[in-house]
Design a protein around this motif. Sequence first.
Motif, PDB file in Angstrom:
ATOM      1  N   TYR A   1     -12.519  18.771  10.766  1.00  0.00           N
ATOM      2  CA  TYR A   1     -11.534  19.814  10.437  1.00  0.00           C
ATOM      3  C   TYR A   1     -12.252  21.144  10.250  1.00  0.00           C
ATOM      4  N   ILE A   2     -11.960  22.126  11.108  1.00  0.00           N
ATOM      5  CA  ILE A   2     -12.764  23.354  11.163  1.00  0.00           C
ATOM      6  C   ILE A   2     -12.212  24.482  10.309  1.00  0.00           C
ATOM      7  N   ASN A   3     -10.995  24.354   9.819  1.00  0.00           N
ATOM      8  CA  ASN A   3     -10.391  25.456   9.072  1.00  0.00           C
ATOM      9  C   ASN A   3     -10.378  25.226   7.570  1.00  0.00           C
ATOM     10  N   CYS A   4     -11.273  24.353   7.092  1.00  0.00           N
ATOM     11  CA  CYS A   4     -11.228  23.997   5.674  1.00  0.00           C
ATOM     12  C   CYS A   4     -11.479  25.198   4.775  1.00  0.00           C
ATOM     13  N   ARG A   5     -12.398  26.074   5.154  1.00  0.00           N
ATOM     14  CA  ARG A   5     -12.718  27.205   4.284  1.00  0.00           C
ATOM     15  C   ARG A   5     -11.553  28.180   4.173  1.00  0.00           C
ATOM     16  N   LYS A   6     -10.773  28.273   5.243  1.00  0.00           N
ATOM     17  CA  LYS A   6      -9.663  29.211   5.241  1.00  0.00           C
ATOM     18  C   LYS A   6      -8.436  28.653   4.530  1.00  0.00           C
ATOM     19  N   ASN A   7      -8.305  27.340   4.516  1.00  0.00           N
ATOM     20  CA  ASN A   7      -7.069  26.727   4.048  1.00  0.00           C
ATOM     21  C   ASN A   7      -7.180  26.018   2.709  1.00  0.00           C
TER      22      ASN A   7
ATOM     23  N   THR B   1      -6.159  16.813  -0.790  1.00  0.00           N
ATOM     24  CA  THR B   1      -5.887  16.121   0.472  1.00  0.00           C
ATOM     25  C   THR B   1      -7.204  15.788   1.166  1.00  0.00           C
ATOM     26  N   LYS B   2      -7.152  14.810   2.069  1.00  0.00           N
ATOM     27  CA  LYS B   2      -8.327  14.429   2.860  1.00  0.00           C
ATOM     28  C   LYS B   2      -8.095  14.801   4.312  1.00  0.00           C
ATOM     29  N   LYS B   3      -9.124  15.365   4.927  1.00  0.00           N
ATOM     30  CA  LYS B   3      -9.061  15.756   6.329  1.00  0.00           C
ATOM     31  C   LYS B   3     -10.232  15.127   7.074  1.00  0.00           C
ATOM     32  N   PRO B   4     -10.109  14.979   8.391  1.00  0.00           N
ATOM     33  CA  PRO B   4     -11.250  14.477   9.163  1.00  0.00           C
ATOM     34  C   PRO B   4     -12.441  15.399   9.036  1.00  0.00           C
ATOM     35  N   TYR B   5     -13.615  14.826   9.190  1.00  0.00           N
ATOM     36  CA  TYR B   5     -14.849  15.607   9.055  1.00  0.00           C
ATOM     37  C   TYR B   5     -14.875  16.794  10.012  1.00  0.00           C
TER      38      TYR B   5
ATOM     39  N   ASP C   1      -9.183  26.182  -1.540  1.00  0.00           N
ATOM     40  CA  ASP C   1      -9.975  26.913  -2.533  1.00  0.00           C
ATOM     41  C   ASP C   1     -11.307  26.227  -2.797  1.00  0.00           C
ATOM     42  N   LEU C   2     -11.294  24.904  -2.827  1.00  0.00           N
ATOM     43  CA  LEU C   2     -12.507  24.109  -2.995  1.00  0.00           C
ATOM     44  C   LEU C   2     -12.515  23.040  -1.918  1.00  0.00           C
ATOM     45  N   PHE C   3     -13.688  22.702  -1.424  1.00  0.00           N
ATOM     46  CA  PHE C   3     -13.711  21.567  -0.524  1.00  0.00           C
ATOM     47  C   PHE C   3     -14.934  20.703  -0.765  1.00  0.00           C
ATOM     48  N   PHE C   4     -14.724  19.420  -0.612  1.00  0.00           N
ATOM     49  CA  PHE C   4     -15.776  18.426  -0.717  1.00  0.00           C
ATOM     50  C   PHE C   4     -16.137  17.978   0.688  1.00  0.00           C
ATOM     51  N   MET C   5     -17.385  17.618   0.876  1.00  0.00           N
ATOM     52  CA  MET C   5     -17.810  17.155   2.180  1.00  0.00           C
ATOM     53  C   MET C   5     -18.546  15.834   2.040  1.00  0.00           C
ATOM     54  N   ASP C   6     -18.173  14.881   2.848  1.00  0.00           N
ATOM     55  CA  ASP C   6     -18.901  13.624   2.915  1.00  0.00           C
ATOM     56  C   ASP C   6     -20.237  13.944   3.566  1.00  0.00           C
ATOM     57  N   GLY C   7     -21.330  13.881   2.782  1.00  0.00           N
ATOM     58  CA  GLY C   7     -22.604  14.443   3.205  1.00  0.00           C
ATOM     59  C   GLY C   7     -23.418  13.634   4.178  1.00  0.00           C
TER      60      GLY C   7
ATOM     61  N   LEU D   1     -13.478  16.498   3.131  1.00  0.00           N
ATOM     62  CA  LEU D   1     -13.789  16.264   4.539  1.00  0.00           C
ATOM     63  C   LEU D   1     -14.530  14.937   4.662  1.00  0.00           C
ATOM     64  N   SER D   2     -13.884  13.976   5.255  1.00  0.00           N
ATOM     65  CA  SER D   2     -14.506  12.662   5.397  1.00  0.00           C
ATOM     66  C   SER D   2     -13.739  11.842   6.426  1.00  0.00           C
ATOM     67  N   ASN D   3     -14.459  10.993   7.144  1.00  0.00           N
ATOM     68  CA  ASN D   3     -13.835  10.067   8.075  1.00  0.00           C
ATOM     69  C   ASN D   3     -13.752   8.664   7.491  1.00  0.00           C
ATOM     70  N   ARG D   4     -14.108   8.557   6.214  1.00  0.00           N
ATOM     71  CA  ARG D   4     -14.120   7.247   5.559  1.00  0.00           C
ATOM     72  C   ARG D   4     -12.882   7.078   4.680  1.00  0.00           C
ATOM     73  N   PRO D   5     -12.708   5.923   4.036  1.00  0.00           N
ATOM     74  CA  PRO D   5     -11.525   5.687   3.201  1.00  0.00           C
ATOM     75  C   PRO D   5     -11.369   6.722   2.087  1.00  0.00           C
TER      76      PRO D   5
END
Length: 227
Positions: free
Chosen positions: A44-50, A38-42, A52-58, A11-15
């Motif tokens: 993106y609200i369904n990341c936990r459902k879609n 894959t990268k999604k916009p920050y 197994d692991l997710f990273f977040m631009d903190g 989850l990030s809005n950066r490169p």
Amino acid sequence: MENTKITIIILSNRPTQFIDVLNRSVQSLKEEIDLQITKKPYSYINCRKNCDLFFMDGIMAENRCLEKIHLLPFRNHQMILVGLNEPAGSEILLPAEEYMMYREEFQSVLRQMIILCLEEKNDCLTFVSDRCKNMLRSRQICTITVKGNRSIIQAGNRIYPVYCSLCRMIAYHNLYRWMIRASRAVLINPIYIDYVYRDEVHMKNGTVYYISRYYKSAFMEEYNRQS
């Protein structure tokens, strides 16, 4: 394993430089595991459902996002990894620009997280015993006990010695999701318990284990919940 697909979302809005870091880190796993990053916009609200692991631009992340063990966020340009072999809430900080310096440590923790995802998906435990890779369904495992510097997995009439402490076995594989700890040296699968009397755990195979005072309250609470 039946399901070897792991989906990772950043989850990030950066490169997309973080995708390159992850791809390098999991390269050795791609031969045995179907990994999709894959990268999604920050927002993106369904990341936990879609995934197994997710990273977040903190940069905008809040502490509440750290509730899930599968969350490995980037916070202020640092990759924060939940330490599987450490007490809950502990973190390993790895500055992104120093990735190459700490590459082996990062890859090791990330690999543990991916293996844990696979185990949860397939309801199993993977381990190395006598230099052989093994995979057992959770329902096959009766107990895990300690003998010297080894953890002993008992499955039916077979035992598998694993050179790993019980605490690390619990942490690496999240064993509390389907086993109960009776003492510092004994983990029990409740489906193999015949009955519990006072401090005695009577197993269906006739074996008796004893619940230590320190673990009794938690043991009984979990046993009654699963009964």
